[in-house]
Design a protein around this motif. Structure first.
Motif, PDB file in Angstrom:
ATOM      1  N   HIS A  99       0.821  -1.370  -0.045  1.00 54.11           N
ATOM      2  CA  HIS A  99       0.038   0.161  -0.126  1.00 54.11           C
ATOM      3  C   HIS A  99       0.862   1.239   0.144  1.00 54.11           C
ATOM      4  O   HIS A  99       0.154   2.428  -0.196  1.00 54.11           O
ATOM      5  CB  HIS A  99      -1.082   0.010   1.155  1.00 54.11           C
ATOM      6  N   ASP A 100       2.308   1.250   0.388  1.00 58.86           N
ATOM      7  CA  ASP A 100       3.049   2.290   0.536  1.00 58.86           C
ATOM      8  C   ASP A 100       3.599   2.458  -1.020  1.00 58.86           C
ATOM      9  O   ASP A 100       4.203   3.919  -1.267  1.00 58.86           O
ATOM     10  CB  ASP A 100       4.324   2.206   1.257  1.00 58.86           C
TER      11      ASP A 100
ATOM     12  N   GLY B  46      -7.758   6.268   1.336  1.00 58.55           N
ATOM     13  CA  GLY B  46      -6.411   6.428   2.113  1.00 58.55           C
ATOM     14  C   GLY B  46      -5.842   7.449   1.880  1.00 58.55           C
ATOM     15  O   GLY B  46      -4.634   7.756   1.997  1.00 58.55           O
ATOM     16  N   TYR B  47      -6.193   8.482   0.780  1.00 61.26           N
ATOM     17  CA  TYR B  47      -5.778   9.650   0.265  1.00 61.26           C
ATOM     18  C   TYR B  47      -6.492  11.017   0.395  1.00 61.26           C
ATOM     19  O   TYR B  47      -7.913  10.880   0.579  1.00 61.26           O
ATOM     20  CB  TYR B  47      -5.393   9.490  -1.214  1.00 61.26           C
TER      21      TYR B  47
ATOM     22  N   TYR C  61      -7.321   2.404  -1.680  1.00 64.23           N
ATOM     23  CA  TYR C  61      -7.661   3.737  -2.943  1.00 64.23           C
ATOM     24  C   TYR C  61      -8.988   3.481  -2.675  1.00 64.23           C
ATOM     25  O   TYR C  61      -9.587   2.746  -2.754  1.00 64.23           O
ATOM     26  CB  TYR C  61      -7.115   3.446  -3.979  1.00 64.23           C
TER      27      TYR C  61
ATOM     28  N   ARG D 128      -3.908   1.088   3.953  1.00 65.26           N
ATOM     29  CA  ARG D 128      -4.322   2.130   3.023  1.00 65.26           C
ATOM     30  C   ARG D 128      -4.876   1.809   1.664  1.00 65.26           C
ATOM     31  O   ARG D 128      -4.039   1.354   0.654  1.00 65.26           O
ATOM     32  CB  ARG D 128      -3.173   3.152   2.762  1.00 65.26           C
TER      33      ARG D 128
ATOM     34  N   ASN E  57      -4.487  -1.121   9.711  1.00 66.33           N
ATOM     35  CA  ASN E  57      -4.003   0.255   9.153  1.00 66.33           C
ATOM     36  C   ASN E  57      -3.571   0.251   7.654  1.00 66.33           C
ATOM     37  O   ASN E  57      -2.307   0.684   6.953  1.00 66.33           O
ATOM     38  CB  ASN E  57      -2.788   0.742   9.886  1.00 66.33           C
TER      39      ASN E  57
END
Length: 415
Positions: A268-269, A310-311, A307, A305, A303
């Motif tokens: 996710h990063d 998460g943004y 789409y 993230r 936790n």
């Protein structure tokens, strides 16, 4: 240097930002003075840090969340004991104006037609000539209909197995395969690259099976960075960066598997992840809703993230749209690239003993909502998030590493 606002309305200018402040019109300076004086209730030439964001919005109008974060950073740099002086306030405002077009009441009125309203048409025509790019990765265990869903999304045989007629056994390790197409719709050309990952999750021991995928995503960032910093770089840098990863979840009806959680935690990063429940027609509506709820709880607990939620959205309209999409995630989808006659029309669907499951029927599954998000409403945003968030983070880390290595080498050579 005095920190107060003169009662005659003249503007005290901080020397460090003199050039930018000099570019302000008298009308703009007066607006800043009025806003500051209204907030400076004690007439001390100081305003509380907490009041600055409201002053920015009061003068410049509705700025995005990202821009407001930049404002807060400027405030934090200049604040002293929780307060900001008028010269510092002027610097903050001029720097903010230089990075946004939201000037609210400070917009200069026109006395007639100029013609720059054609900029949108100019940009559109130029973009249409070049065409567009979109790179989609699909990840999931074998047999979950990844190729069929991709073909259904674009209504063409774009997945690697279907367009290359390959039938290979499950590899012993995760392979990364990509195939590109140029497709066209109503004069709009799109270079579409589909990357699949055969072998993912299909082994007895799936430890670190996500590593080749992470490495591949970062390799594309590395290629883009190398071209970007090249002395003789191309006019248009080829973009092989992954803009979206569709992650397929087995329709077990229970919860995310450890493999699902670990994959998304590690990816996710560096990529926009959109989870989907594969073959959702194997679940009843109640089972699907309950499964989606458990998945969302797992995502929140770990936790992860996802789409687009998460943004940070740019404005309230984007936030509302992101909230609507978030309520659907993970999308319960059904794929079928076969047309079946229902009544007097042909529809994409799957024939069962009890009827036809129509892929594009929103009462049957959430395929249409997924396609709308990926293609109609968020394709450009997926590309921007890849460039401005994931690639920017990679670029910063890589350049920082180069800087540290260079500093270390220089230090050693000076000894």
């Amino acid at each position: 240097m005095s920190s107060s606002v003169p009662s005659n309305g003249s503007v005290l200018i901080a020397p460090s930002n003199f050039y930018n402040v000099q570019q302000l019109t008298t009308r703009q300076k007066e607006a800043f003075v009025r806003a500051f004086q209204e907030a400076d209730t004690n007439d001390a030439g100081l305003v509380a840090v907490s009041a600055i964001p409201n002053l920015v919005q009061q003068v410049l109008g509705s700025v995005s969340n990202h821009e407001m974060q930049e404002v807060q950073s400027r405030v934090d740099i200049r604040a002293h004991k929780g307060e900001v002086t008028f010269p510092d306030f002027m610097e903050i405002m001029t720097e903010t104006m230089s990075s946004t077009t939201q000037w609210g009441q400070l917009k200069t009125p026109l006395s007639g037609t100029v013609g720059f309203d054609s900029l949108q048409t100019q940009i559109t025509q130029k973009a249409l000539k070049r065409g567009f790019e979109f790179n989609l990765m699909v990840v999931g265990e074998s047999g979950m209909g990844k190729s069929t869903l991709v073909n259904t999304l674009f209504k063409a045989k774009v997945s690697r197995p279907s367009c290359m007629q390959v039938t290979t056994p499950i590899p012993s390790t995760v392979d990364i395969n990509a195939v590109s197409h140029v497709i066209e719709e109503k004069g709009v050309r799109l270079k579409l690259t589909i990357t699949d990952t055969p072998g993912f999750g299909d082994q007895i021991n799936n430890k670190d099976c996500w590593t080749p995928i992470v490495d591949y995503v970062n390799e594309q960032f590395e290629l883009y960075l190398a071209e970007e910093v090249s002395i003789n770089r191309k006019r248009f840098i080829p973009d092989s960066r992954i803009h979206c990863c569709l992650y397929f979840i087995q329709p077990s009806g229970h919860a995310l598997k450890p493999l699902d959680i670990e994959f998304m935690r590690h990816l996710h990063d560096c990529v926009n992840i959109v989870p989907v429940i594969a073959k959702a027609d194997t679940l009843t509506v109640e089972e699907r809703d309950s499964f989606k709820h458990r998945i969302r709880e797992d995502i929140k607990t770990h936790n992860i993230r996802i789409y687009p939620q998460g943004y940070d959205p740019e404005d309230e309209a984007e936030k509302a749209l992101a909230d609507a999409i978030d309520a659907l995630i993970p999308f319960g989808v059904v794929g079928s690239d076969r047309a079946i006659k229902v009544g007097n029309k042909d529809v994409y669907g799957r024939q069962t003993r009890w009827g036809v499951i129509e892929v594009e029927n929103r009462d049957h599954c959430e395929f249409s909502q997924l396609r709308d998000m990926l293609i109609k409403t968020h394709m450009q945003d997926l590309k921007e998030k890849t460039d401005k968030v994931h690639y920017e983070n990679f670029r910063r880390q890589r350049l920082q590493q180069h800087h540290e290595q260079a500093s270390k080498y220089t230090g050693e050579s000076n000894i």
